[in-house]
Design a protein around this motif. Structure first.
Motif, PDB file in Angstrom:
ATOM      1  N   SER A 192       0.844  -1.198   0.000  1.00  0.00           N
ATOM      2  CA  SER A 192       0.000   0.000   0.000  1.00  0.00           C
ATOM      3  C   SER A 192       0.876   1.244   0.000  1.00  0.00           C
ATOM      4  CB  SER A 192      -0.900  -0.005   1.224  1.00  0.00           C
ATOM      5  OG  SER A 192      -0.113   0.014   2.405  1.00  0.00           O
TER       6      SER A 192
ATOM      7  N   ARG B 161       3.426  -1.199 -10.811  1.00  0.00           N
ATOM      8  CA  ARG B 161       2.261  -0.661 -10.099  1.00  0.00           C
ATOM      9  C   ARG B 161       1.144  -1.703 -10.075  1.00  0.00           C
ATOM     10  NH1 ARG B 161       5.477   2.583  -9.137  1.00  0.00           N
ATOM     11  NH2 ARG B 161       5.438   4.845  -9.239  1.00  0.00           N
TER      12      ARG B 161
ATOM     13  N   SER C  61      -2.879  -1.903 -10.664  1.00  0.00           N
ATOM     14  CA  SER C  61      -3.926  -1.105 -11.312  1.00  0.00           C
ATOM     15  C   SER C  61      -5.143  -0.967 -10.400  1.00  0.00           C
ATOM     16  CB  SER C  61      -4.346  -1.768 -12.627  1.00  0.00           C
ATOM     17  OG  SER C  61      -5.091  -2.943 -12.356  1.00  0.00           O
ATOM     18  N   GLU C  62      -6.103  -0.202 -10.858  1.00  0.00           N
ATOM     19  CA  GLU C  62      -7.329   0.008 -10.072  1.00  0.00           C
ATOM     20  C   GLU C  62      -8.173  -1.252  -9.972  1.00  0.00           C
ATOM     21  OE1 GLU C  62      -8.199   2.658  -8.173  1.00  0.00           O
ATOM     22  OE2 GLU C  62      -6.124   3.199  -8.640  1.00  0.00           O
ATOM     23  N   ASP C  63      -7.910  -2.234 -10.838  1.00  0.00           N
ATOM     24  CA  ASP C  63      -8.618  -3.507 -10.676  1.00  0.00           C
ATOM     25  C   ASP C  63      -7.668  -4.591 -10.138  1.00  0.00           C
ATOM     26  OD1 ASP C  63      -7.217  -3.505 -13.018  1.00  0.00           O
ATOM     27  OD2 ASP C  63      -8.786  -4.402 -14.246  1.00  0.00           O
ATOM     28  N   CYS C  64      -6.622  -4.143  -9.433  1.00  0.00           N
ATOM     29  CA  CYS C  64      -5.717  -5.013  -8.673  1.00  0.00           C
ATOM     30  C   CYS C  64      -4.837  -5.922  -9.536  1.00  0.00           C
ATOM     31  CB  CYS C  64      -6.504  -5.862  -7.666  1.00  0.00           C
ATOM     32  SG  CYS C  64      -7.205  -4.890  -6.327  1.00  0.00           S
TER      33      CYS C  64
ATOM     34  N   GLN D 195       1.775   0.149 -17.259  1.00  0.00           N
ATOM     35  CA  GLN D 195       0.391  -0.124 -17.649  1.00  0.00           C
ATOM     36  C   GLN D 195       0.266  -1.359 -18.556  1.00  0.00           C
ATOM     37  OE1 GLN D 195      -0.833   3.748 -19.227  1.00  0.00           O
ATOM     38  NE2 GLN D 195      -1.712   4.264 -17.232  1.00  0.00           N
TER      39      GLN D 195
ATOM     40  N   LYS E  87      -5.264  -1.716  -4.453  1.00  0.00           N
ATOM     41  CA  LYS E  87      -5.369  -0.917  -5.676  1.00  0.00           C
ATOM     42  C   LYS E  87      -4.397   0.259  -5.637  1.00  0.00           C
ATOM     43  CE  LYS E  87     -10.349  -1.829  -6.057  1.00  0.00           C
ATOM     44  NZ  LYS E  87     -11.691  -1.201  -6.125  1.00  0.00           N
ATOM     45  N   GLY E  88      -3.725   0.491  -6.770  1.00  0.00           N
ATOM     46  CA  GLY E  88      -2.820   1.633  -6.850  1.00  0.00           C
ATOM     47  C   GLY E  88      -1.532   1.479  -6.078  1.00  0.00           C
TER      48      GLY E  88
END
Length: 535
Positions: free
Chosen positions: A452, A503, A505-508, A514, A530-531
């Protein structure tokens, strides 16, 4: 009785036995009825051609073992060194290197055949340029070009000729020349890989238009490389070179795709099936006594069944193939250890790193690429978890990554993941970091975890897709090819530079710039962060 007298007294195989020898382990035969009709009348005349491009590798033992079958069946076999084809295929062999590479191929193919006991005096060796530059052949090329459509020529070469955005005319000529070779070599059949099928059907369609007979076509399956895809001269991590040192063979086999129980796209098993079994009619799996001792298999299906049921471990299979393969390679290495052939090898395949300053390929002209394919990331299964004897915040884990023995890995997960949640769990392991001691215990990898960004800090091990097996490769989307560094050099900080762009992503989903982390079964993810970052 004189040596060999018993063999001389054996009855010659009949047409049906010859047919079985000729077609065993093939994927497809075009013209089966014609093949049988010829065998009932006389011996089959057949040729196998190889374009003299990249260095031959161990997958070439597959056609070599079939050539042994053809000779056992009494066939008259011609081997074509297709030097002109090598130039036409997008100039894979530059004109100035063509003669050298053809000589290299002649020596290495003959050495391979000798290493598996094939008598060279029963083979005919021909170079393409021995007849392809004649007036008659050239006229037939023109005749053929007057009836072949551009569409058919391009389609025929699609699996063989290098495909580029703006194809050269030479690549369109390639299939026609291969078709004409059947007539000019005066054969009944052509043998090749199933990737040649479109050229074979092209020949069947167009040779009769010139008044020439349609030939029989015999096709081998494409043997997977060490990465699970086609073994290729241009993909370094997919192949073992014929002149690789024993330690290189060991390293490449250690990295080979060979999931426990998985018999699909398994290059190690395929090599046993298509090379070692046909040559020896048996295969010995070498094991320590505590794991059951050595076991001899006299039919491949029994070995495949035991591997599928995980009776045979990938590590034992790889070690056994390593021993058998080195026996085949030893006489080739010895032959090429002569000063004359060392010089030929260097001249035919010059080292690009020795180019003059400023030329392409020099170390100074092109900076080292820092790309994700340099990381050896694999799925691992945690076999055991214990607290570090001298550090309360560290676990010592034994993790199976598809090798002969599990790796010892030290990770600082004690305050984030309970021991019982790690036991038997699938994780994602970076395997080519330089081993280092952590409070006296050497760690042979790094468990990749999501973290996190804010406080309190949370950490979750990355999760491979359900159904993955230990040892399966993890890669970044778009970077499937390329061979990982054998060991990442700490001073070059390759991992650290790449990690800066890791990283969640927002959907883990785990990502680099990217682009998703993937296995063949899907995306690598974490449970909830996430993130987050990945380390």
């Amino acid at each position: 009785m004189q040596p060999g007298a018993a063999a001389a007294m054996e009855p010659a195989p009949g047409p049906q036995e010859k047919y079985q020898l000729i077609t065993r382990n093939l994927q497809e035969v075009l013209g089966e009825d014609k093949l049988m009709a010829i065998l009932k009348e006389r011996e089959l005349r057949i040729y196998w051609g190889t374009a003299t491009t990249g260095k031959p590798h161990v997958a070439y033992f597959v056609p070599m073992s079939k050539i042994a079958d053809f000779l056992k069946a009494g066939c008259e076999v011609t081997i074509l060194f297709a030097d002109l084809h090598a130039y036409l295929d997008n100039m894979k062999a530059p004109w100035e290197l063509l003669e050298l590479r053809t000589r290299y191929y002649e020596h290495v193919i003959k050495a391979m055949l000798e290493s598996i006991g094939v008598p060279l005096d029963r083979l005919k060796f021909v170079r393409g340029t021995d007849y392809q530059l004649s007036k008659e052949y050239t006229l037939d090329v023109y005749r053929l070009s007057s009836v072949v459509t551009q569409h058919d020529a391009k389609k025929a070469g699609a699996e063989v000729v290098k495909q580029v955005e703006h194809p050269l005319l030479s690549g369109l000529l390639y299939p026609g020349l291969q078709a004409l070779d059947e007539e000019y070599l005066k054969v009944d059949a052509q043998f090749g890989g199933v990737d040649q099928r479109k050229i074979f059907t092209f020949a069947e369609k167009y040779l009769p238009s010139l008044g020439y007979a349609k030939r029989v076509h015999l096709m081998n399956p494409m043997v997977p490389g060490l990465t699970g895809s086609k073994m290729s001269s241009s993909e370094e991590d997919s192949k073992i070179d014929l002149l690789d040192r024993k330690e290189d063979v060991k390293k490449k086999l250690k990295k080979a795709f060979c999931e426990p129980g998985n018999v699909e796209n398994n290059g190690v098993l395929s090599f046993i099936k298509h090379v070692l079994f046909p040559l020896k009619s048996e295969f010995v799996v070498l094991r320590e006594e505590k794991w059951g001792g050595n076991k001899t298999y006299t039919d491949y299906e029994a070995l495949e069944k035991d591997f599928a049921e995980q009776v045979v471990h990938p590590g034992d299979l790889k070690n056994s193939v390593e021993v058998a393969l080195n026996k085949l390679l030893d006489p080739i290495r010895e032959k090429f250890n002569s000063p004359e052939l060392k010089k030929l090898s260097s001249a035919a395949y010059p080292n690009p790193s020795k180019a003059k300053p400023g030329e392409k390929g020099t170390k100074n002209s092109e900076p080292e690429e820092v790309i994700p394919s340099r990381l050896d990331i694999r799925v691992g299964k945690v076999i055991s978890v214990e607290k570090h004897p001298d550090a309360d915040s560290l676990y010592v884990e034994k993790i199976d990554v598809g090798e002969a023995e599990p790796r010892t890995v030290v990770s600082g997960l004690v305050q984030f993941v309970p021991k019982e949640q790690l036991q038997d769990r699938l994780v994602v392991l970076l395997c080519n970091l330089k081993p280092q001691k952590m409070r006296g215990v050497e760690s042979q990898g790094m468990v990749l975890c999501a973290s996190s960004v804010g406080e309190p800090r949370q950490v979750e091990p990355l999760d491979p897709p359900a159904g993955c097996c230990a040892g399966e490769r993890v890669y970044v989307e778009g970077y499937e090819g390329g061979e990982p560094d054998e060991e990442l050099k700490p001073k070059k900080k390759v991992f650290e530079k790449l990690q800066a762009d890791f990283r969640v992503s927002e959907d883990c989903v785990a990502q680099w710039k990217q682009r998703n982390f993937l296995t063949k079964l899907g995306r690598v993810s974490c449970k909830s962060l996430k993130g987050g970052t990945i380390s």
